[in-house]
Design a protein around this motif. Structure first.
Motif, PDB file in Angstrom:
ATOM      1  N   UNK A  45      40.731  37.418  31.994  1.00  0.00           N
ATOM      2  CA  UNK A  45      41.661  38.419  32.517  1.00  0.00           C
ATOM      3  C   UNK A  45      42.330  37.955  33.811  1.00  0.00           C
ATOM      4  N   UNK A  46      41.608  37.222  34.639  1.00  0.00           N
ATOM      5  CA  UNK A  46      42.255  36.689  35.838  1.00  0.00           C
ATOM      6  C   UNK A  46      43.290  35.634  35.457  1.00  0.00           C
TER       7      UNK A  46
ATOM      8  N   UNK B 142      46.185  39.629  24.033  1.00  0.00           N
ATOM      9  CA  UNK B 142      46.536  38.843  25.210  1.00  0.00           C
ATOM     10  C   UNK B 142      46.255  37.359  24.999  1.00  0.00           C
ATOM     11  N   UNK B 143      45.339  37.056  24.082  1.00  0.00           N
ATOM     12  CA  UNK B 143      44.992  35.666  23.823  1.00  0.00           C
ATOM     13  C   UNK B 143      46.003  34.994  22.910  1.00  0.00           C
TER      14      UNK B 143
ATOM     15  N   UNK C 226      42.901  30.542  27.151  1.00  0.00           N
ATOM     16  CA  UNK C 226      42.398  30.148  25.838  1.00  0.00           C
ATOM     17  C   UNK C 226      40.956  29.652  25.914  1.00  0.00           C
ATOM     18  N   UNK C 227      40.670  28.864  26.937  1.00  0.00           N
ATOM     19  CA  UNK C 227      39.307  28.346  27.100  1.00  0.00           C
ATOM     20  C   UNK C 227      38.327  29.491  27.344  1.00  0.00           C
ATOM     21  N   UNK C 228      38.702  30.421  28.229  1.00  0.00           N
ATOM     22  CA  UNK C 228      37.816  31.541  28.535  1.00  0.00           C
ATOM     23  C   UNK C 228      37.608  32.429  27.316  1.00  0.00           C
TER      24      UNK C 228
ATOM     25  N   UNK D 193      35.320  44.870  23.116  1.00  0.00           N
ATOM     26  CA  UNK D 193      36.013  44.267  24.252  1.00  0.00           C
ATOM     27  C   UNK D 193      36.783  43.027  23.816  1.00  0.00           C
ATOM     28  N   UNK D 194      36.139  42.162  23.038  1.00  0.00           N
ATOM     29  CA  UNK D 194      36.808  40.944  22.566  1.00  0.00           C
ATOM     30  C   UNK D 194      38.031  41.286  21.731  1.00  0.00           C
ATOM     31  N   UNK D 195      37.905  42.254  20.860  1.00  0.00           N
ATOM     32  CA  UNK D 195      39.046  42.649  20.038  1.00  0.00           C
ATOM     33  C   UNK D 195      40.184  43.197  20.890  1.00  0.00           C
ATOM     34  N   UNK D 196      39.854  43.893  21.970  1.00  0.00           N
ATOM     35  CA  UNK D 196      40.898  44.430  22.845  1.00  0.00           C
ATOM     36  C   UNK D 196      41.612  43.326  23.614  1.00  0.00           C
TER      37      UNK D 196
END
Length: 261
Positions: free
Chosen positions: A194-195, A255-256, A154-156, A248-251
């Protein structure tokens, strides 16, 4: 050549183990790269119970090194030994213990994304261990609570969105320098996200490009999008690159916001 690298690392670890309170000496993965690769280095982490030794003490332990240089801010020494690059990083084991305690107690403060310190402890090759500290630290890293990874992602993601906003501002103002700085933060935050999603600590920046492509969980087409953003072709405008970053952010968004386990 690999035998030479291991011999040098072992000899250095033997000398460094004479420092009072040394808990462990670890060899980083950069030593596994071919020696002619510019990313190669014999990268040693030295964990001590007290403060890192003084520069004078380090010079006594490592005499005759070529092209020796050190950092005035952090205890990091770099030099050449038998024509191979070496870096030695000194760290307090108590600082690592505090990090592990905050993770266990779920009081970790995410000042910025990045877990490479923990990666180095988890993945480093042991060339010296003076007790149980390293085993205990690695045992703690094997049981990181799910809440830590959730907070990390969430922070990233939040910081990646902020960097995307800065990319937009820089594109609008036609400010290539600020765009470049924002692009660097954006890429770093996306990698951290992603990590964290994959519950893996982060490798060094030099290894990110190689490792991120092999993560088990990635958005469809992510590697291609990241490559297009990092290596623009032709006279692509700043706005066009911002649009790639937005894609990229939308993709990443599913996951977020997925349900926590």
């Amino acid at each position: 050549m690999k035998r030479k690298v291991r011999r040098i690392a072992g000899n250095l670890a033997q000398r460094l183990s004479r420092i009072e309170g040394v808990q462990a000496v670890l060899l980083g993965e950069a030593a596994d790269i071919e020696v002619f690769d510019p990313y190669f280095t014999i990268d040693l982490d030295v964990y001590t119970t007290g403060a890192p030794p003084s520069l004078e003490a380090r010079n006594r332990l490592l005499p005759g090194m070529d092209a020796f240089e050190t950092s005035p801010v952090t205890a990091v020494d770099r030099f050449l030994l038998e024509e191979l690059p070496v870096s030695v990083h000194y760290a307090r084991s108590a600082d690592v213990d505090r990090m592990l305690l905050r993770i266990a107690e779920q009081t970790w403060v995410f000042h910025e994304p990045g877990t490479n310190v923990l990666y180095r402890i988890e993945r480093g090759e042991v060339v010296y261990s003076g007790g149980t500290w390293l085993d205990e630290a690695r045992a703690a890293l094997a049981h990181v609570p799910a809440q830590f990874w959730w907070q990390a992602r969430l922070r990233a993601f939040s910081l990646a969105e902020r960097a995307l906003s800065d990319l937009g501002a820089a594109a609008h103002r036609a400010d290539p320098l600020f765009f470049l700085m924002s692009a660097s933060r954006f890429a770093r935050c996306v990698a951290s996200f992603l990590f964290a999603v994959n519950r893996q600590f982060e490798p060094s920046d030099r290894m990110l490009s190689e490792r991120i492509a092999t993560l088990p969980v990635l958005p469809d087409g992510f590697v291609g999008s990241l490559d297009n953003f990092a290596r623009p072709v032709g006279d692509i405008t700043l706005e066009a690159r911002r649009e790639i970053a937005q894609h990229i952010v939308r993709s990443l968004m599913p996951l977020a916001v997925e349900a926590r386990e």
